[in-house]
Design a protein around this motif. Structure first.
Motif, PDB file in Angstrom:
ATOM      1  N   GLN A  93       0.843  -1.207   0.000  1.00  0.00           N
ATOM      2  CA  GLN A  93       0.000   0.000   0.000  1.00  0.00           C
ATOM      3  C   GLN A  93       0.871   1.246   0.000  1.00  0.00           C
ATOM      4  OE1 GLN A  93      -3.088   0.291   2.929  1.00  0.00           O
ATOM      5  NE2 GLN A  93      -3.929  -1.712   2.407  1.00  0.00           N
ATOM      6  N   ALA A  94       1.923   1.211   0.816  1.00  0.00           N
ATOM      7  CA  ALA A  94       2.822   2.371   0.890  1.00  0.00           C
ATOM      8  C   ALA A  94       3.518   2.608  -0.449  1.00  0.00           C
ATOM      9  CB  ALA A  94       3.854   2.157   1.994  1.00  0.00           C
ATOM     10  N   ARG A  95       3.626   1.568  -1.253  1.00  0.00           N
ATOM     11  CA  ARG A  95       4.289   1.690  -2.549  1.00  0.00           C
ATOM     12  C   ARG A  95       3.295   1.856  -3.699  1.00  0.00           C
ATOM     13  NH1 ARG A  95       9.577   0.337  -2.936  1.00  0.00           N
ATOM     14  NH2 ARG A  95      10.597   0.091  -0.929  1.00  0.00           N
ATOM     15  N   GLY A  96       2.035   2.097  -3.353  1.00  0.00           N
ATOM     16  CA  GLY A  96       1.094   2.530  -4.380  1.00  0.00           C
ATOM     17  C   GLY A  96       0.173   1.484  -4.973  1.00  0.00           C
ATOM     18  N   VAL A  97      -0.004   0.348  -4.309  1.00  0.00           N
ATOM     19  CA  VAL A  97      -0.852  -0.684  -4.903  1.00  0.00           C
ATOM     20  C   VAL A  97      -2.286  -0.212  -5.098  1.00  0.00           C
ATOM     21  CG1 VAL A  97      -1.525  -1.885  -2.771  1.00  0.00           C
ATOM     22  CG2 VAL A  97      -1.392  -3.136  -4.929  1.00  0.00           C
ATOM     23  N   GLU A  98      -2.759   0.666  -4.227  1.00  0.00           N
ATOM     24  CA  GLU A  98      -4.165   1.089  -4.357  1.00  0.00           C
ATOM     25  C   GLU A  98      -4.416   1.877  -5.646  1.00  0.00           C
ATOM     26  OE1 GLU A  98      -6.533  -0.254  -2.655  1.00  0.00           O
ATOM     27  OE2 GLU A  98      -5.026  -1.323  -1.491  1.00  0.00           O
TER      28      GLU A  98
ATOM     29  N   ALA B  76       9.839  -5.170   0.167  1.00  0.00           N
ATOM     30  CA  ALA B  76      10.764  -4.091  -0.186  1.00  0.00           C
ATOM     31  C   ALA B  76      10.672  -3.728  -1.663  1.00  0.00           C
ATOM     32  CB  ALA B  76      12.196  -4.487   0.170  1.00  0.00           C
ATOM     33  N   SER B  77      10.038  -4.583  -2.454  1.00  0.00           N
ATOM     34  CA  SER B  77       9.968  -4.286  -3.882  1.00  0.00           C
ATOM     35  C   SER B  77       8.542  -4.343  -4.418  1.00  0.00           C
ATOM     36  CB  SER B  77      10.898  -5.218  -4.660  1.00  0.00           C
ATOM     37  OG  SER B  77      10.797  -6.530  -4.203  1.00  0.00           O
ATOM     38  N   GLY B  78       7.607  -3.918  -3.566  1.00  0.00           N
ATOM     39  CA  GLY B  78       6.221  -3.857  -4.008  1.00  0.00           C
ATOM     40  C   GLY B  78       5.975  -2.678  -4.922  1.00  0.00           C
ATOM     41  N   PRO B  79       4.788  -2.540  -5.430  1.00  0.00           N
ATOM     42  CA  PRO B  79       3.656  -3.461  -5.296  1.00  0.00           C
ATOM     43  C   PRO B  79       3.934  -4.807  -5.980  1.00  0.00           C
ATOM     44  CG  PRO B  79       2.953  -1.313  -6.161  1.00  0.00           C
ATOM     45  CD  PRO B  79       4.436  -1.344  -6.196  1.00  0.00           C
ATOM     46  N   SER B  80       3.418  -5.854  -5.365  1.00  0.00           N
ATOM     47  CA  SER B  80       3.709  -7.206  -5.821  1.00  0.00           C
ATOM     48  C   SER B  80       2.435  -7.956  -6.175  1.00  0.00           C
ATOM     49  CB  SER B  80       4.425  -7.986  -4.715  1.00  0.00           C
ATOM     50  OG  SER B  80       5.553  -7.281  -4.272  1.00  0.00           O
ATOM     51  N   ALA B  81       2.597  -8.902  -7.077  1.00  0.00           N
ATOM     52  CA  ALA B  81       1.464  -9.749  -7.468  1.00  0.00           C
ATOM     53  C   ALA B  81       1.998 -11.132  -7.796  1.00  0.00           C
ATOM     54  CB  ALA B  81       0.732  -9.153  -8.669  1.00  0.00           C
TER      55      ALA B  81
ATOM     56  N   ALA C  33       7.190  -8.070  -9.124  1.00  0.00           N
ATOM     57  CA  ALA C  33       7.458  -7.016  -8.158  1.00  0.00           C
ATOM     58  C   ALA C  33       7.600  -5.673  -8.865  1.00  0.00           C
ATOM     59  CB  ALA C  33       8.727  -7.348  -7.383  1.00  0.00           C
ATOM     60  N   ARG C  34       7.674  -4.642  -8.059  1.00  0.00           N
ATOM     61  CA  ARG C  34       7.853  -3.264  -8.549  1.00  0.00           C
ATOM     62  C   ARG C  34       6.865  -2.927  -9.667  1.00  0.00           C
ATOM     63  NH1 ARG C  34      13.209  -4.642  -7.252  1.00  0.00           N
ATOM     64  NH2 ARG C  34      14.008  -3.278  -5.636  1.00  0.00           N
ATOM     65  N   LEU C  35       5.638  -3.300  -9.454  1.00  0.00           N
ATOM     66  CA  LEU C  35       4.634  -3.037 -10.491  1.00  0.00           C
ATOM     67  C   LEU C  35       4.361  -1.538 -10.598  1.00  0.00           C
ATOM     68  CD1 LEU C  35       2.108  -5.920  -9.759  1.00  0.00           C
ATOM     69  CD2 LEU C  35       3.633  -5.722 -11.734  1.00  0.00           C
ATOM     70  N   ASP C  36       4.279  -1.074 -11.811  1.00  0.00           N
ATOM     71  CA  ASP C  36       3.775   0.267 -12.077  1.00  0.00           C
ATOM     72  C   ASP C  36       2.640   0.103 -13.091  1.00  0.00           C
ATOM     73  OD1 ASP C  36       4.974  -0.190 -14.539  1.00  0.00           O
ATOM     74  OD2 ASP C  36       6.702   1.078 -14.124  1.00  0.00           O
ATOM     75  N   GLU C  37       2.109   1.199 -13.566  1.00  0.00           N
ATOM     76  CA  GLU C  37       0.943   1.071 -14.441  1.00  0.00           C
ATOM     77  C   GLU C  37       1.260   0.247 -15.693  1.00  0.00           C
ATOM     78  OE1 GLU C  37      -1.363   4.644 -14.953  1.00  0.00           O
ATOM     79  OE2 GLU C  37      -2.217   3.815 -16.799  1.00  0.00           O
ATOM     80  N   GLY C  38       2.429   0.486 -16.279  1.00  0.00           N
ATOM     81  CA  GLY C  38       2.803  -0.231 -17.500  1.00  0.00           C
ATOM     82  C   GLY C  38       2.986  -1.721 -17.258  1.00  0.00           C
ATOM     83  N   SER C  39       3.742  -2.068 -16.226  1.00  0.00           N
ATOM     84  CA  SER C  39       3.994  -3.494 -15.980  1.00  0.00           C
ATOM     85  C   SER C  39       2.735  -4.187 -15.479  1.00  0.00           C
ATOM     86  CB  SER C  39       5.172  -3.686 -15.022  1.00  0.00           C
ATOM     87  OG  SER C  39       4.950  -3.017 -13.812  1.00  0.00           O
TER      88      SER C  39
END
Ligand code: FES
Length: 148
Positions: A89-94, A118-123, A131-137
């Motif tokens: 959540q702190a890394r922007g999953v919402e 440490a490398s979220g957001p994760s799925a 890991a390290r999901l952003d909108e593109g990934s």
């Protein structure tokens, strides 16, 4: 020759049971392996597992129904497990969650920690973690899961 419309065979179940032979506390790992292999835990597998572990069907059934992660029917869409615990959540999953939830090609399940804080957001899809999901990934992951 036996022709089966089932997505599993008794031989495959036997192979899973063999991998856990003699192991203490094997029930949950076996059920997890059954689900990983077939996508769910078929009801007809319960007596086979019960017999192999010298447990009652009710005991095995109880475990299958207790654990939310174990499915009794096949998912009709590919499942993406999206971590929505604190670190993600702190890394922007919402901000990403609506992308997953709005896509009718996949089923999104909320999970709480995939061990990649440490490398979220994760799925997770199947046994692969992302890991390290952003909108593109996230969009690529959804497309990839939908195509599987
Ligand atoms: S909080 Fe998301 S992986 Fe741990």
């Amino acid at each position: 020759m036996k022709v089966s419309s089932e997505p599993w065979t008794e031989a495959e179940v036997d192979e899973i049971l063999r991998r856990h032979d003699g192991r203490e506390g094997a029930l949950l790992p076996i059920l997890n392996d059954v689900q990983a292999a077939f996508g769910y835990v078929p009801d007809a597998v319960v007596p086979i597992v019960a017999h192999a572990l010298n447990l009652s069907r009710a005991e095995v059934h109880g475990v299958v129904t207790f654990y939310h992660d174990l499915k009794r029917v096949p998912a009709d869409r590919p499942v993406i497990k999206l971590c929505r615990a604190e670190a993600c959540q702190a890394r922007g999953v919402e901000r990403l969650a609506p992308l997953f939830e709005a896509d009718p090609r996949v089923e999104t399940e909320t999970v709480y920690c995939l061990g990649l804080c440490a490398s979220g957001p994760s799925a997770m899809v199947g046994d692969r973690v992302f890991a390290r999901l952003d909108e593109g990934s996230a969009r690529r992951l959804i497309d990839q899961a939908a195509a599987s």
